[in-house]
Design a protein around this motif. Structure first.
Motif, PDB file in Angstrom:
ATOM      1  N   LYS A 277      -9.640  -1.257 -15.714  1.00 45.89           N
ATOM      2  CA  LYS A 277      -9.283  -2.332 -16.022  1.00 45.89           C
ATOM      3  C   LYS A 277      -9.511  -2.858 -17.279  1.00 45.89           C
ATOM      4  O   LYS A 277     -10.714  -3.107 -17.538  1.00 45.89           O
TER       5      LYS A 277
ATOM      6  N   PHE B  88      -5.882   6.004  -6.458  1.00 49.03           N
ATOM      7  CA  PHE B  88      -5.878   5.932  -8.194  1.00 49.03           C
ATOM      8  C   PHE B  88      -7.334   5.669  -8.628  1.00 49.03           C
ATOM      9  O   PHE B  88      -7.987   5.174  -7.675  1.00 49.03           O
TER      10      PHE B  88
ATOM     11  N   TYR C 108      -7.524  -6.599  -5.515  1.00 44.70           N
ATOM     12  CA  TYR C 108      -6.484  -5.711  -5.854  1.00 44.70           C
ATOM     13  C   TYR C 108      -6.620  -4.443  -6.245  1.00 44.70           C
ATOM     14  O   TYR C 108      -6.041  -3.404  -5.912  1.00 44.70           O
ATOM     15  N   THR C 109      -8.062  -4.176  -6.939  1.00 46.76           N
ATOM     16  CA  THR C 109      -8.254  -3.031  -7.210  1.00 46.76           C
ATOM     17  C   THR C 109      -8.577  -2.001  -6.178  1.00 46.76           C
ATOM     18  O   THR C 109      -8.449  -0.729  -6.268  1.00 46.76           O
TER      19      THR C 109
ATOM     20  N   LEU D 295       0.371  -1.096 -13.585  1.00 47.27           N
ATOM     21  CA  LEU D 295       0.944  -1.827 -12.497  1.00 47.27           C
ATOM     22  C   LEU D 295       0.443  -3.272 -12.457  1.00 47.27           C
ATOM     23  O   LEU D 295      -0.601  -3.871 -11.642  1.00 47.27           O
TER      24      LEU D 295
ATOM     25  N   ILE E  36      -9.137   3.710 -11.587  1.00 43.23           N
ATOM     26  CA  ILE E  36      -8.718   2.449 -12.290  1.00 43.23           C
ATOM     27  C   ILE E  36      -9.570   2.050 -13.615  1.00 43.23           C
ATOM     28  O   ILE E  36     -10.765   2.474 -13.529  1.00 43.23           O
TER      29      ILE E  36
ATOM     30  N   VAL F 298      -3.956   2.843 -14.262  1.00 40.49           N
ATOM     31  CA  VAL F 298      -4.452   3.603 -13.173  1.00 40.49           C
ATOM     32  C   VAL F 298      -4.132   4.986 -13.256  1.00 40.49           C
ATOM     33  O   VAL F 298      -3.008   5.247 -14.151  1.00 40.49           O
TER      34      VAL F 298
ATOM     35  N   ARG G 255      -7.096  -2.286  -3.262  1.00 35.86           N
ATOM     36  CA  ARG G 255      -5.999  -1.665  -2.688  1.00 35.86           C
ATOM     37  C   ARG G 255      -5.490  -0.297  -3.642  1.00 35.86           C
ATOM     38  O   ARG G 255      -4.857   0.608  -3.055  1.00 35.86           O
ATOM     39  N   LEU G 256      -5.589  -0.555  -4.713  1.00 37.62           N
ATOM     40  CA  LEU G 256      -5.241   0.668  -5.798  1.00 37.62           C
ATOM     41  C   LEU G 256      -6.153   1.935  -5.567  1.00 37.62           C
ATOM     42  O   LEU G 256      -5.636   2.899  -5.569  1.00 37.62           O
ATOM     43  N   LYS G 257      -7.452   1.485  -5.208  1.00 37.31           N
ATOM     44  CA  LYS G 257      -8.310   2.654  -4.648  1.00 37.31           C
ATOM     45  C   LYS G 257      -7.855   3.539  -3.703  1.00 37.31           C
ATOM     46  O   LYS G 257      -7.891   4.694  -3.503  1.00 37.31           O
TER      47      LYS G 257
ATOM     48  N   GLN H 175       0.724  -1.326  -0.002  1.00 42.58           N
ATOM     49  CA  GLN H 175      -0.106   0.050   0.083  1.00 42.58           C
ATOM     50  C   GLN H 175       0.820   1.206   0.026  1.00 42.58           C
ATOM     51  O   GLN H 175       0.658   2.120  -0.742  1.00 42.58           O
TER      52      GLN H 175
ATOM     53  N   MET I  85       2.212   1.658  -3.621  1.00 47.19           N
ATOM     54  CA  MET I  85       1.293   2.088  -4.463  1.00 47.19           C
ATOM     55  C   MET I  85       1.046   3.826  -4.362  1.00 47.19           C
ATOM     56  O   MET I  85       1.024   4.547  -5.001  1.00 47.19           O
TER      57      MET I  85
END
Ligand SMILES: [Zn+2]
Length: 266
Positions: free
Chosen positions: A237, A233, A224-225, A184, A235, A264, A227-229, A166, A169
């Motif tokens: 996909k 970010f 996973y998305t 990523l 996203i 992202v 965690r990116l949010k 985290q 990212m």
């Protein structure tokens, strides 16, 4: 006598410098196509290694990948997919600032050619891995750049190695310009709702059995998305059908149809 010495030495240097090219010549054909070489081949080489957990969880971007390595330049399926992406969906300009973490060699040369002044590649060195010349020593958790600097960050198959992914990212988010994009890619399983990780597993063999590679700390799941949010970010996909790659191109370049691209944006 001198000449005899010089000729074998010169030949030796030539063969060494052109080893991959010469090897690739033997594979010339029409079955497959490598966009980095801009050449057709009759066969590609097998890539990846066979680890049961990758099969069991259908981990995308991991495990044994038959006929996925170009015999001349050694590009892999993921690099060729990103080559397609940058040729067809996202145009890079010479003024773009690009950070490429743990650079894939063929993709790295391609990105550097697109933006000779703006391309920087960096890696935290790990023994046993090959890194191309010019790669800077760099810690993703302590990037030596000001915030809002890069137009693109490419960081593939790195986050699964980092305990505090985290934070990594967030570090990528910080160095991106507003509106900048990052790719990523990670090994992930569509069968897992939650990322599989267990920091009590320390032994390399146990890590390989649990996470598919001796130095992986997790297999990402569908979260996973999330965690990116959480890193800030937005996203996008992109599945193969979203990308609109022609079936013939997928077959020729031996792209992995299961792969989707996590683009992202800051
Ligand atoms: Zn190639």
């Amino acid at each position: 006598m001198q000449l005899k010495k010089i000729i074998p030495l010169g030949l030796g240097i030539f063969l060494k410098k052109n080893y991959l090219f010469i090897k690739g010549m033997a594979y010339r054909g029409n079955q497959f196509y490598c966009p980095f070489c801009d050449t057709g081949f009759k066969d590609f080489l097998d890539g990846g290694t066979d680890v049961p957990i990758n099969e069991k969880l259908d981990v995308i971007g991991a495990g044994k990948r038959p006929k996925t390595i170009c015999p001349a330049c050694h590009s892999n399926d993921r690099e060729r997919l990103l080559h397609w992406l940058f040729e067809n969906r996202f145009q890079l300009s010479a003024s773009d600032k690009i950070l490429h973490i743990a650079p894939e060699p063929c993709l790295g040369r391609y990105l550097q050619a697109k933006s000779p002044k703006g391309y920087i590649s960096g890696v935290k060195y790990y023994e046993g891995f090959y890194y191309p010349p010019g790669v800077k020593l760099m810690d993703l958790l302590n990037l030596p750049f000001e915030n809002n600097h890069f137009d693109w960050v490419i960081c593939n198959h790195v986050l699964e190695h980092i305990p505090d992914d985290q934070a990594a990212m967030k570090a990528i988010f910080n160095v991106l310009k507003k509106g900048g994009k990052a790719i990523l890619q990670v090994p992930w399983s569509p069968q897992l709702d939650q990322t599989k990780e267990d920091f009590s597993i320390q032994d390399p063999k146990e890590r390989e059995a649990a996470f598919g590679q001796f130095d992986h700390l997790r297999i990402y799941g569908k979260d996973y998305t999330t965690r990116l949010k959480n890193a800030g970010f937005q996203i996008n996909k992109l599945e193969f059908e979203d990308l609109g790659i022609l079936k013939n191109d997928i077959e020729k370049m031996q792209l992995n149809k299961k792969e989707c691209i996590f683009i992202v944006t800051k």
